[in-house]
Scaffold this active site. Structure first.
Site, PDB file in Angstrom:
ATOM      1  N   TYR A  29     -14.435 -12.442   0.470  1.00 11.68           N
ATOM      2  CA  TYR A  29     -15.248 -11.261   0.115  1.00 11.68           C
ATOM      3  C   TYR A  29     -16.487 -11.664  -0.683  1.00 11.68           C
ATOM      4  CZ  TYR A  29     -11.459  -8.221   1.648  1.00 11.68           C
ATOM      5  OH  TYR A  29     -10.516  -7.568   2.405  1.00 11.68           O
ATOM      6  N   ARG A  50      -8.198  11.455  -5.538  1.00 11.40           N
ATOM      7  CA  ARG A  50      -9.422  10.799  -5.058  1.00 11.40           C
ATOM      8  C   ARG A  50     -10.567  11.783  -4.831  1.00 11.40           C
ATOM      9  NH1 ARG A  50     -12.185   8.242  -3.990  1.00 11.40           N
ATOM     10  NH2 ARG A  50     -12.174   6.923  -2.152  1.00 11.40           N
ATOM     11  N   ARG A  73       0.821  -1.220   0.000  1.00 12.78           N
ATOM     12  CA  ARG A  73       0.000   0.000   0.000  1.00 12.78           C
ATOM     13  C   ARG A  73       0.853   1.267   0.000  1.00 12.78           C
ATOM     14  NH1 ARG A  73      -5.454  -0.975   1.967  1.00 12.78           N
ATOM     15  NH2 ARG A  73      -6.013  -2.800   0.778  1.00 12.78           N
TER      16      ARG A  73
HETATM   17  O1  1CP Z   1       0.308   0.445  -3.245  1.00 16.60           O
HETATM   18  C1  1CP Z   1      -0.169  -0.719  -3.207  1.00 16.60           C
HETATM   19  O2  1CP Z   1       0.167  -1.559  -2.357  1.00 16.60           O
HETATM   20  C2  1CP Z   1      -1.120  -1.134  -4.314  1.00 16.60           C
HETATM   21  C3  1CP Z   1      -2.491  -0.932  -4.042  1.00 16.60           C
HETATM   22  C4  1CP Z   1      -3.429  -1.964  -3.458  1.00 16.60           C
HETATM   23  C5  1CP Z   1      -3.282  -3.331  -3.212  1.00 16.60           C
HETATM   24  C6  1CP Z   1      -2.051  -4.207  -3.384  1.00 16.60           C
HETATM   25  C7  1CP Z   1      -4.741  -1.609  -3.121  1.00 16.60           C
HETATM   26  C8  1CP Z   1      -5.302  -0.265  -3.246  1.00 16.60           C
HETATM   27  N1  1CP Z   1      -5.418  -2.753  -2.753  1.00 16.60           N
HETATM   28  C9  1CP Z   1      -4.538  -3.816  -2.781  1.00 16.60           C
HETATM   29  C10 1CP Z   1      -4.850  -5.211  -2.500  1.00 16.60           C
HETATM   30  C11 1CP Z   1      -5.920  -5.520  -1.521  1.00 16.60           C
HETATM   31  N2  1CP Z   1      -7.197  -5.043  -1.486  1.00 16.60           N
HETATM   32  C12 1CP Z   1      -5.795  -6.501  -0.512  1.00 16.60           C
HETATM   33  C13 1CP Z   1      -4.567  -7.309  -0.286  1.00 16.60           C
HETATM   34  C14 1CP Z   1      -3.572  -6.507   0.471  1.00 16.60           C
HETATM   35  C15 1CP Z   1      -3.911  -6.306   1.913  1.00 16.60           C
HETATM   36  O3  1CP Z   1      -4.024  -7.310   2.625  1.00 16.60           O
HETATM   37  O4  1CP Z   1      -4.062  -5.134   2.315  1.00 16.60           O
HETATM   38  C16 1CP Z   1      -7.006  -6.570   0.173  1.00 16.60           C
HETATM   39  C17 1CP Z   1      -7.351  -7.463   1.341  1.00 16.60           C
HETATM   40  C18 1CP Z   1      -7.884  -5.648  -0.441  1.00 16.60           C
HETATM   41  C19 1CP Z   1      -9.288  -5.393  -0.076  1.00 16.60           C
HETATM   42  C20 1CP Z   1      -9.477  -3.958   0.225  1.00 16.60           C
HETATM   43  N3  1CP Z   1      -9.558  -2.973  -0.729  1.00 16.60           N
HETATM   44  C21 1CP Z   1      -9.551  -3.341   1.484  1.00 16.60           C
HETATM   45  C22 1CP Z   1      -9.460  -4.064   2.836  1.00 16.60           C
HETATM   46  C23 1CP Z   1     -10.809  -4.242   3.430  1.00 16.60           C
HETATM   47  C24 1CP Z   1     -10.809  -5.256   4.556  1.00 16.60           C
HETATM   48  O5  1CP Z   1     -11.293  -6.377   4.336  1.00 16.60           O
HETATM   49  O6  1CP Z   1     -10.318  -4.928   5.655  1.00 16.60           O
HETATM   50  C25 1CP Z   1      -9.713  -1.956   1.265  1.00 16.60           C
HETATM   51  C26 1CP Z   1      -9.873  -0.889   2.281  1.00 16.60           C
HETATM   52  C27 1CP Z   1      -9.704  -1.748  -0.138  1.00 16.60           C
HETATM   53  C28 1CP Z   1      -9.775  -0.467  -0.873  1.00 16.60           C
HETATM   54  C29 1CP Z   1      -8.451   0.034  -1.339  1.00 16.60           C
HETATM   55  N4  1CP Z   1      -7.553  -0.692  -2.122  1.00 16.60           N
HETATM   56  C30 1CP Z   1      -6.462   0.097  -2.407  1.00 16.60           C
HETATM   57  C31 1CP Z   1      -6.674   1.385  -1.820  1.00 16.60           C
HETATM   58  C32 1CP Z   1      -5.724   2.550  -1.944  1.00 16.60           C
HETATM   59  C33 1CP Z   1      -7.902   1.329  -1.147  1.00 16.60           C
HETATM   60  C34 1CP Z   1      -8.568   2.482  -0.411  1.00 16.60           C
HETATM   61  C35 1CP Z   1      -9.629   2.975  -1.326  1.00 16.60           C
HETATM   62  C36 1CP Z   1      -9.707   4.454  -1.477  1.00 16.60           C
HETATM   63  O7  1CP Z   1      -8.877   5.105  -2.119  1.00 16.60           O
HETATM   64  O8  1CP Z   1     -10.709   4.958  -0.961  1.00 16.60           O
END
Ligand code: 1CP
Length: 348
Positions: A153, A41, A28
């Site tokens: 999910y 965003r 992230r």
């Molecule tokens: O910079 C990076 O690392 C790349 C961006 C990235 C990655 C690798 C994002 C952007 N998402 C992911 C993968 C992802 N998404 C995972 C695996 C990594 C991890 O364990 O964190 C998972 C579980 C998700 C699911 C997800 N998407 C969540 C977690 C929810 C939960 O179950 O707790 C969330 C909050 C998101 C949204 C998301 N994905 C990425 C961003 C920047 C965001 C926030 C959204 C926004 O901008 O509002």
């Protein structure tokens, strides 16, 4: 023709080849802690950004420029390839992924469309543009969610703490559950193969929530799908990182898959993880992400202990134990990168 990345300490450390210092990148590393990301965003949703090649490129490249990390990771989300199976979802601010029609029976699985790579061509186009912008010395990591984490999910309909429906289905209807994981494994293989063809130099498989499973259930319901994925990806010849949270009880099985690198969360001392898996696999991790929020001295103190313990290891990559918290100060991340590079330097 794809750009071949050479002279990357990240790739060298993955493969156990000589390199000058401990490489570092952050899960992230693109996200809400960055003012530039928050500004984008305010004009576009997360999904609009992740479905537009130019935005994919710009958001992916930014942390490399700002922080000096040794690898970029594709800006996307584990949910995105589900576009290729016509699964409808949204990503809700402060919550995470929401699935409109959760999948809970074998009949639901049978209705899913086969994965169609063309529907996610925007990802591959984003990768091509990103790789061009990064140039020949910074590798791009592609990624996919692993079948269990994605299934959680799809079955729960959103984030969960207990994975109650997921586990109940896994135990009460093994053939139905297996059919879903099998479809997700097929998707992961095709999607990740497409990412390497588009120019990704390494791949990370996020099985973030698989640590919730008992070892016996991991072996019965998940491991066979992971074996298939790793066997199908091996011929691509790129480093394969397998990451999950809370997985010390699964590490030996995860290693047996032939992953190039295992990602370790912050709870297990990484030296203990090394003792558990032996020398012939890379390790990545594992600073407690909350140290970033606690401030620079806490972040540096925690990192120094880890780097000092692992710098002679030869197959170690610095990272957090999970993603960068949105409350982090970008300057702390930048200082962390510089210090890890300095502490990790191998004297020749
Ligand atoms: O910079 C990076 O690392 C790349 C961006 C990235 C990655 C690798 C994002 C952007 N998402 C992911 C993968 C992802 N998404 C995972 C695996 C990594 C991890 O364990 O964190 C998972 C579980 C998700 C699911 C997800 N998407 C969540 C977690 C929810 C939960 O179950 O707790 C969330 C909050 C998101 C949204 C998301 N994905 C990425 C961003 C920047 C965001 C926030 C959204 C926004 O901008 O509002």
């Amino acid at each position: 023709m794809a750009i071949v990345v050479t002279d990357s300490r990240f790739i060298q450390a993955c493969l156990g080849q000589p390199h000058d210092t401990v490489p570092v990148w952050f899960m992230r590393q693109a996200g809400r802690y960055q003012p530039s990301y928050r500004a984008l965003r305010s004009r576009f949703s997360m999904l609009e950004l992740a479905r537009t090649p130019i935005h994919i490129r710009d958001v992916t490249v930014r942390p490399v420029e700002d922080l000096g990390v040794d690898a970029a990771i594709l800006f996307s989300d584990i949910m995105i390839p589900l576009d290729g199976m016509n699964i409808r979802f949204d990503i809700k601010e402060h919550v995470g992924p929401l699935v409109f029609d959760p999948i809970r029976t074998g009949a639901d699985v049978a209705r899913l469309a086969p994965f169609n790579r063309e529907k996610v061509d925007f990802v591959f186009e984003g990768i091509r543009r990103t790789v061009e912008a990064l140039g020949p010395t910074t590798p791009l990591l592609g990624f996919s969610g692993a079948p269990f984490t994605l299934a959680s999910y799809l079955i729960e309909g959103g984030p969960s703490r207990t994975y109650r429906r997921t586990k109940a289905w896994m135990w009460t209807d093994p053939p139905g559950f297996e059919a879903l994981l099998s479809r997700l494994a097929d998707m992961a293989v095709q999607y990740l193969t497409g990412q390497v063809e588009a120019g990704a130099s390494a791949l990370q498989i996020f099985d973030s929530w698989v640590g919730t499973l008992a070892t016996v259930d991991y072996r019965a319901a998940v491991l066979p799908h992971m074996v298939r994925i790793f066997q199908a990806l091996a011929p691509l010849g790129v480093p394969l990182i397998y990451f999950g949270v809370g997985t010390p009880h699964l590490l030996s099985d995860m290693k047996s898959l032939g992953a190039t690198v295992l990602g370790i969360d912050w709870r297990t001392p990484i030296t203990e993880a090394r003792a558990l898996v032996g020398p012939d696999v890379g390790l990545m991790g594992n600073l407690d992400p909350e140290r970033l929020v606690a401030g620079q001295s806490q972040a540096l103190m925690g990192a120094r202990g880890i780097v000092e313990a692992m710098k002679g290891d030869g197959r170690y990559i610095f990272n957090l134990g999970h993603g960068v918290p949105k409350e982090s100060d970008p300057m702390v991340l930048k200082a962390l990168v510089a210090h890890v590079h300095q502490w990790g330097r191998y004297s020749s």
